[in-house]
Design a protein around this motif. Structure first.
Motif, PDB file in Angstrom:
ATOM      1  N   VAL A 332       0.560  -0.989  -0.059  1.00 38.30           N
ATOM      2  CA  VAL A 332      -0.046   0.286   0.138  1.00 38.30           C
ATOM      3  C   VAL A 332       0.732   1.079  -0.793  1.00 38.30           C
ATOM      4  CG1 VAL A 332      -2.433   1.358   0.899  1.00 38.30           C
ATOM      5  CG2 VAL A 332      -1.952  -1.166   1.415  1.00 38.30           C
ATOM      6  N   ALA A 344      -2.426  -0.860  -4.168  1.00 39.70           N
ATOM      7  CA  ALA A 344      -3.370  -0.943  -2.952  1.00 39.70           C
ATOM      8  C   ALA A 344      -3.574  -2.583  -3.072  1.00 39.70           C
ATOM      9  CB  ALA A 344      -4.893  -0.341  -3.226  1.00 39.70           C
ATOM     10  N   VAL A 347      -3.399  -7.963  -0.783  1.00 40.25           N
ATOM     11  CA  VAL A 347      -4.269  -7.742   0.676  1.00 40.25           C
ATOM     12  C   VAL A 347      -4.826  -8.795   0.449  1.00 40.25           C
ATOM     13  CG1 VAL A 347      -6.402  -6.406   2.091  1.00 40.25           C
ATOM     14  CG2 VAL A 347      -4.818  -5.892  -0.106  1.00 40.25           C
ATOM     15  N   VAL A 357      -6.992  -0.944   4.444  1.00 40.19           N
ATOM     16  CA  VAL A 357      -6.049  -0.470   3.387  1.00 40.19           C
ATOM     17  C   VAL A 357      -6.700   1.295   2.546  1.00 40.19           C
ATOM     18  CG1 VAL A 357      -5.682  -1.153   1.071  1.00 40.19           C
ATOM     19  CG2 VAL A 357      -5.103  -2.629   3.625  1.00 40.19           C
TER      20      VAL A 357
END
Length: 801
Positions: A332, A344, A347, A357
């Motif tokens: 991130v 981003a 995850v 996030v």
């Protein structure tokens, strides 16, 4: 379709939709999301949908807590259901090491405000009745654990974003991302080109491909993951409520109720990476073929832990890919080297972490910094040295260790050694026991005689204890030597160098030939760095700081650059040695008599033997010492020179374990322990290095001035701990008058003073010499007393010489 936007978010999974929502929540409405297919078309749609707060990094755990609490807010905003099931969950421990880990995690949760608790076998039987508790010592119970509907949650994020002014374009495939000279971006799609000020890569399974369009390598890799949903199970059908989650680290599995049956997933050892050569663009709502062979052993173990599974029929098997970074945390933030390009992705626990996030990235983009330290998920925590060949074995290792005990002194072996100095072979022959930092092999200690050549992972004092003591005693009594490679180093040159440093750094910038210590602050006054600044000439400076933070620091410098200043990261272009101890001066003076006139905090360019060096008179050991820098090509020659002379004075090699013990003697702080973006200079004592006299509006000055006038409510203090076999590591709660009123930042054993030491943040009003508190270490309350006098060289006479 919109053709201009402030932010183009690429990727319509739960993370992309969370980023979009949080951008609108914080005030940016001219934002859009671009998805090549439908929302949830990547790994989101086939996710098991579980969420939990347990994470080894406290900031990640806090953000997971934020994510979980956000779902009710989303439901209220949108009127849509996220399909929430707050059923609670237990994480089992079948041996003392796993139980120690749970005790340590529970202790962290106390000051974080997370209401977890340790439960015994009989309580586990009541909470999770399908569990066979044979051999179970206990468990960590978390009432926040649960699961949700992945599709419903993602669409709730999307609706909330639309309500805030965002737009979403589906069936819009990104084909190119091209940066304009002004730093903005042209996002070329199959529906036309979109001009965006910022790009957010939330590409999920395709994040590698999207990053490559901008010339960026993002270190992540998809892994195959499989879970099974059973037919109805009588014992589940007969329950009054819903069965809670059960995490079984020994079986590498997680289990929850699904309908009137159970869902169980595995992190199996014979795991398989997916799409090694790239994710196909036409992949989406497909699943991978069932593969019982690779989970055969996991299923056999699950039958013993959860006997009801053995007779349960299988309703469905979900086998699909999702992405991991090498350490399992997200990627991130601003991608180094690219302007207005944000990551981003990576995850892997999107429904535990996606909200956090989204919040952190939105704060970063809009406010310039986040409200808490996000180092654990900063995309820049990996440097330009990382490659696909490094990423893949580390991702596999992380997948296999998803449920393993994580020890504070553990050194993971995959993809090592990766980066080494010219001294690696020499030090290996001399008994070096290696650790790693930022991909670099760093000696933790040197095994001599029958000392262990492998440090056994432990929550207690390890088998390296005696070797570390030997090295510490050698430094304090005679002289020690270790490498300086693992410092981040920057060269700042140019006519504007001094003025630029005065603005970037909060402290005094030294005159030629001198060194200073200074914090680097964010605009809100949080610590961005803990630097040594050396002035080699009026327009030539060397900065040293954390080696592992070098890419983050370099990104910060580039974001605040100005004409007339050149900043080069020379972390791997300058190396050398530190020598420390009462006999260190005899060694350098014998090699270069002119160094006898060096004062504490002097810097000088000189030739030692045949090697041109930069010599600084200071040492993180808190002892009389020198830092000696040279070109890596000259390092072995410099070693021969120093070692040949040093042996006559009892010189001993020492590693990072000894270094971290030695620094405790002087209560020196460590980056990302005592000093981090979570804390301010005044909280940690770094304000003593701020130059409020200089006539410069340095970054963070207003916030620092405010704290100068109104001191913060907490203060960093040192404690002598009545410890037994386990010392403070970090984040243990500090109990004062029966309440948790602080937490430890780091600690360990001072081999010089023969005392266990902790550093902790506690209320400033209580920070008085002799204050008696209790520190919770592995579930035990240990008495600790606040001390203010250093354990070694209290008046600094030896250090200053």
């Amino acid at each position: 379709m919109k053709t201009t936007t402030r932010v183009a978010v690429i990727g319509g999974g739960v993370v992309g939709c969370s980023v979009l929502y949080h951008l609108t929540k914080l005030g940016w409405s001219d934002v859009m999301l671009i998805e090549r297919s439908e929302l949830t078309s990547g790994s989101t749609w086939h996710a098991a949908g579980g969420f939990h707060t347990l994470n080894g990094d406290t900031n990640m755990a806090a953000l997971q807590g934020y994510t979980i609490n956000l779902y009710k807010e989303l439901e209220e905003i949108t009127g849509m259901s996220c399909g929430l099931h707050h059923v609670g969950g237990v994480t089992l421990a079948d041996n003392q090491e796993r139980f120690d880990m749970l005790l340590a995690e529970r202790a962290k949760h106390r000051y974080m405000g997370l209401e977890t608790e340790i439960v015994g076998p009989e309580e586990i039987r009541k909470i999770a009745p399908v569990t066979n508790i044979d051999g179970i010592l206990g468990a960590l119970y978390d009432p926040l654990d649960g699961h949700l509907d992945p599709s419903g949650t993602t669409h709730a994020y999307a609706k909330a974003a639309r309500m805030g002014g965002a737009s979403i374009e589906t069936h819009c495939k990104v084909e190119e991302t091209n940066q304009r000279p002004d730093g903005t971006w042209d996002v070329v799609t199959n529906k036309g080109t979109i001009h965006a000020e910022h790009i957010v890569n939330a590409g999920g399974l395709w994040a590698r491909e999207v990053g490559a369009m901008a010339g960026a390598y993002l270190p992540l890799h998809p892994m195959e993951h499989q879970y099974i949903v059973t037919d109805d199970i009588p014992q589940i059908m007969e329950m009054d409520g819903e069965h809670p989650h059960v995490m079984d680290p020994a079986g590498e599995s997680y289990l929850r109720q699904e309908g009137r049956g159970l869902c169980i997933g595995f992190y199996e050892q014979p795991c398989r990476p997916w799409a090694v050569d790239g994710t196909p663009w036409d992949f989406g709502h497909e699943l991978l073929p069932d593969d019982y062979d690779k989970i055969e052993d996991s299923i056999a173990f699950a039958y013993k832990r959860f006997p009801v599974l053995e007779t349960a029929g299988i309703k469905s098997v979900i086998h699909g890919p999702f992405t991991f970074a090498p350490d399992g945390n997200p990627l991130v933030g601003p991608v180094p080297g690219l302007r207005n390009y944000w990551s981003a992705c990576g995850v892997m626990a999107g429904f535990s972490q996606g909200g956090g996030v989204g919040l952190m990235l939105a704060q970063w983009m809009i406010e310039g910094e986040t409200e808490r330290d996000v180092t654990a998920m900063d995309v820049a925590r990996f440097g330009p040295w990382i490659t696909k060949g490094y990423t893949l074995p580390k991702v596999i290792e992380n997948y296999q260790k998803r449920f393993s005990v994580s020890y504070p002194n553990e050194e993971l072996p995959a993809a090592r050694p990766h980066r080494t100095t010219p001294m690696y072979d020499t030090f290996t022959k001399m008994g070096a026991v290696w650790g790693q930092q930022f991909g670099l092999e760093v000696a933790n200690y040197f095994a001599v005689g029958d000392e262990p050549a492998f440090e056994t992972p432990s929550f207690r004092r390890s088998n390296a204890f005696d070797a570390t003591r030997r090295e510490v005693e050698a430094v304090r009594a005679h002289v020690g030597i270790n490498e300086l490679q693992n410092f981040g180093k920057f060269e700042v040159t140019g006519s504007g160098a001094r003025a630029w440093l005065d603005r970037i750094m909060a402290g005094r910038i030294p005159v030629p030939g001198r060194v200073s210590l200074t914090p680097m602050l964010s605009p809100k006054g949080r610590l961005m760095g803990d630097f040594t600044v050396s002035c080699l000439s009026e327009d030539w400076f060397q900065l040293t700081a954390s080696y592992g933070y070098q890419t983050i620091h370099h990104r910060w410098f580039e974001q605040h650059n100005q004409e007339g200043v050149s900043v080069r990261n020379v972390s791997d272009r300058m190396t050398g040695f530190q020598i420390a101890g009462p006999k260190s001066a005899q060694i350098v003076n014998a090699l270069a008599p002119e160094l006898a006139e060096m004062r504490f905090m002097d810097v000088k360019m000189i030739t030692l033997g045949s090697v041109d060096c930069i010599v600084q008179r200071l040492s993180y050991t808190g002892d009389l010492g020198y830092e000696i820098y040279c070109d890596p090509m000259d390092q072995r020659r410099l070693w021969t020179t120093l070692w040949s002379e040093g042996k006559q004075h009892g010189m001993t090699l020492f590693g990072m374990r000894a270094m971290m013990s030695l620094r405790l003697d002087k209560f020196f702080g460590s980056w990302l322990s005592e000093f981090s973006p979570d804390y301010t200079a005044a909280e940690t004592g770094m304000d003593r290095f701020i130059s409020f006299k200089k006539n410069t509006d340095f970054i963070g000055r207003a916030a620092a001035e405010h704290e100068r006038a109104s001191p913060p409510t907490r203060q960093l203090c040192a404690f002598e701990v009545d410890a037994q076999t386990a010392d403070v590591v970090a984040y243990e709660p500090v109990w004062i008058d029966g309440e948790v009123q602080g937490f430890c930042t780091s600690g360990g054993y001072s081999h010089h003073a023969r005392k266990s030491i902790a550093q902790a943040l506690i209320p400033r009003a209580l920070a008085q010499e002799g204050l008696v508190v209790e520190i919770e270490i592995l579930g035990q309350m240990r008495k600790a007393t606040l001390i203010t006098e250093a354990l070694f060289d209290a008046d600094g006479a030896r250090m200053r010489g």
